[in-house]
Design an enzyme around this catalytic site. Structure first.
Site, PDB file in Angstrom:
ATOM      1  CB  SER A 165     -26.062   9.623 -13.949  1.00 29.72           C
ATOM      2  OG  SER A 165     -25.385  10.834 -13.669  1.00 29.72           O
ATOM      3  CB  CYS A 166     -27.801  13.446 -11.549  1.00 30.39           C
ATOM      4  SG  CYS A 166     -27.254  14.832 -12.546  1.00 30.39           S
ATOM      5  N   GLY A 167     -30.505  13.527 -13.773  1.00 25.27           N
ATOM      6  CA  GLY A 167     -31.640  14.393 -14.065  1.00 25.27           C
ATOM      7  C   GLY A 167     -31.249  15.845 -13.915  1.00 25.27           C
ATOM      8  CB  CYS A 189     -27.571  18.370 -11.213  1.00 26.27           C
ATOM      9  SG  CYS A 189     -27.101  16.836 -12.036  1.00 26.27           S
TER      10      CYS A 189
END
Length: 282
Positions: A114-116, A118
């Site tokens: 979801s966030c690549g 982080c």
């Protein structure tokens, strides 16, 4: 290799009626990327195009910039203690003359779907590592009408989404609107890496005459990946982040958000948007 979709029993409730049936879900499995035999990163992804995903990830990290720099990409046999090949571990071996930054070899990055990456570093990191600065001379010029047609073309090409409703997608278009490639994944950043990795193996980098469309929001990670591949135009159907806009403005990337029908917002690089209407407002 893991399947792209899996079946699970589900209880369906519709207008008070209850039924039991199997539902098709998108598969999500971990992929460990090793570089020259050393663990580098773990990402949650939809199985498929794993070699392209690994190659695209290395492009976005500034490790490689051409297909000739990759000697081989293989699944690791005996990846588990009992010697079973899970097809969830790939090893990228670089050509002998490729110099790998020490920081890349020494760290072990965990990235989620979801966030690549982080907590990834800043605009400075992109500025110092990019191999393919955004450089389209003459500049790519796209009309709002062309951009507005791209989401429907992307949606029509999303085969797995039709069965699961649970995938992000990324597509590469020519400046004339021709669909070049589309990839799906549970992680929007993985879908972009798969596109870039395929372009790398086909010796098509930099992607200096292309438009990248993503099905969700435009995060800093996605803007970074576009810049690292030399893509001049990034469009998203949802909102960009503030840092994505900062990176786009600094790097010369054209960033379009909220691309829905004939409506869109241009946050940076407006010189590539061919406008007939006069700009008004404060």
């Amino acid at each position: 290799m893991g399947r792209v979709t899996e079946r699970r029993r589900t209880l369906r409730i519709r207008d008070g009626a209850v039924t039991s049936r199997a539902d098709t879900l998108v598969a999500e499995e971990p992929l460990e990327i090793r570089l020259n035999g050393k663990p580098l990163a773990i990402t949650m992804r939809t199985p498929g195009d794993d070699f392209a995903l690994a190659a695209g990830f290395l492009v976005s990290e500034g490790v490689i910039g051409a297909g000739s720099e990759v000697r081989s990409i293989v699944y690791c046999a005996g990846a588990t203690a009992d010697g079973v090949n899970t097809y969830n571990v790939v090893d990228v071996r670089l050509a002998a003359d490729v110099v790998v930054p020490d920081i890349t070899l020494e760290r072990h990055v965990y990235t989620t779907s979801s966030c690549g990456l982080c907590g990834k570093a800043s605009l400075d990191a992109v500025r110092t590592t990019t191999r393919h600065p955004v450089s389209d001379e003459p500049p790519v010029r796209v009309t709002p009408e062309l951009l507005s047609a791209l989401p429907d073309r992307l949606r029509a090409a999303q085969r797995v989404f039709d069965r699961t409703g649970g995938l992000h997608a990324a597509a590469l278009f020519s400046e004339e609107g021709e669909l070049w490639d589309v990839r799906e994944d549970v992680g929007r950043h993985n879908a972009v890496d798969k596109l870039v990795g395929r372009a790398l193996t086909e010796d098509r980098l930099p992607l200096s005459r292309s438009v990248l469309l993503v099905s969700g929001r435009a995060s800093f990670e996605l803007a970074q990946k576009a810049v690292m591949a030399g893509i001049p135009v990034l469009a998203a159907v949802s909102a960009p982040s503030s840092l994505a806009v900062d990176l786009a403005a600094e790097s010369g990337l054209t960033l379009v958000g909220f691309l829905r029908g004939p409506s869109m917002n241009v946050y940076a690089g407006e010189h590539r948007i061919a406008l007939e209407a006069r700009v008004t407002g404060s």
